[in-house]
Motif scaffolding. Structure first.
Motif: not given
Length: 392
Positions: A357-360, A365-373, A144-154, A158-160
């Protein structure tokens, strides 16, 4: 005009006026009368400019029962804003049903029946199902915190805004408060395979409706306060809500002693606070900046409070309420992922905004999740070392 200047002009005016009373020249009297009017206006102007108009009052409603910790979070948010604005903005938050039903919050805020509200985007699923992409599903492996990161910086915010504009939503939305992974749900007996959902009368919300329907359940979307009474009357065979604390205070242990932990149906959900946009736009720029800061402060505080409260209630659900917790089998989780991909494909073909929205979300996620993992160490080894069973 400072105090000394006021005294000087007052004395001068009084002295001139005294002479005027004995002056028989009419023009002098007229000039002094005009001067008196000008002086009176000058002296009174600063008082008008600094007059206090009082705080801005707003009436909000949450989508949560008064006893739920979620409503407590809503009250915490309001207090944070009220305190940080120095009382210039005063938000009062009523519990669900005080003005409108929980699922009617978006319409009430948009129309101005309420000035704002606290809830989740999944509750607006009936207005536009793409809104539930912020609260349902595995979020491409993000928490959820990463979703918030996408929402603010990704680009999510704007999509919402674009999504709300498409349905005429007159609201200013803020997302905050990352939630932990939600349980699969509460049941009469442990769920061991996906086919156990066939014909099961089950409660969920958002795009999880599509997910559990595809798994075979007969889904009924109910707000939080109506779930346990429905289970008690046999209208539901199982249900999910959110977390150990909410589930406990809402009475789930009174109608079920089996809870299945871990699921992808809502593994990365966040809260939403929204203002009526017309009223929000009329606020001073400084107050808007404070609201933005207060929202982020409330987000952090909520996440910390949840760790403390949920962990306590998780322990007491087992020791006091005698609830049995089971891990959801991996085979069910794999089926959820497969079905979720099918849902995304189908709805993206039907709804261009859903697809965008799905594409964004996926690209971030592809970039952020790889970094996290790659960089974040698993805590499992440390947990087992410090708290695992000790060898004899």
């Amino acid at each position: 005009m400072d105090d000394q200047a006021v005294i000087f002009y007052a004395c001068k005016f009084n002295n001139d006026w005294r002479h005027a009373l004995t002056d028989t020249t009419t023009p002098r009297r007229r000039n002094l009368l005009k001067g008196a009017a000008v002086a009176a206006g000058a002296l009174s102007a600063p008082m008008i400019a600094t007059a206090q108009t009082g705080p801005i009052n707003m009436r909000w409603q949450s989508t949560w029962p008064a006893k739920d910790i979620f409503h407590e979070y809503a009250l915490d948010y309001a207090k944070k804003v009220n305190d940080m604005t120095g009382g210039e903005l005063k938000i009062e938050v009523l519990p669900a049903g005080s003005v409108v039903p929980a699922f009617g919050l978006l319409e009430a805020v948009s129309k101005g029946t309420l000035d704002g509200g606290h809830g989740v985007l999944g509750y607006h699923y009936g207005k536009q199902n793409a809104l539930a992409l912020w609260n349902s599903g595995p979020a491409f492996g993000m928490d959820a915190n990463m979703v918030l990161a996408w929402h603010k910086y990704g680009g999510g915010a704007e999509l919402l805004a674009k999504l709300y504009a498409s349905i005429g939503g007159n609201v200013q939305s803020f997302l905050y408060g990352p939630m932990s992974t939600q349980p699969l749900g509460w049941f009469k007996k442990p769920i061991t395979k996906t086919s156990d959902f066939k014909g099961l009368k089950f409660r969920t919300n958002g795009l999880a409706i599509d997910l559990f329907t595809a798994m075979g359940a007969a889904v009924n979307a109910l707000p939080g306060g109506e779930i346990v009474p429905a289970m008690d009357r046999g209208l539901l065979d199982g249900a999910e809500f959110n977390n150990a604390t909410s589930d406990r205070v809402l009475g789930f242990p009174d109608v079920s002693k089996v809870c299945m932990l871990q699921s992808y149906h809502q593994s990365a959900e966040t809260f939403e606070v929204m203002f009526n946009k017309t009223k929000y736009d009329a606020l001073p720029a400084k107050m808007k900046a404070v609201i933005a800061g207060a929202t982020e402060a409330a987000s952090a505080d909520m996440s910390w409070k949840s760790v403390d409260r949920y962990s306590k209630d998780y322990a007491e659900l087992q020791t006091k309420d005698k609830v049995k917790f089971y891990k959801t089998p991996d085979s069910i989780l794999q089926d959820q992922l497969k079905i979720w991909s099918e849902i995304l494909e189908k709805k993206s073909a039907e709804n261009p905004l859903f697809k965008e929205i799905v594409a964004s979300q996926k690209a971030f996620a592809q970039r952020a999740v790889k970094w996290e993992q790659d960089t974040m160490i698993s805590r499992r080894m440390a947990v087992n070392h410090f708290f695992g069973a000790k060898k004899a």
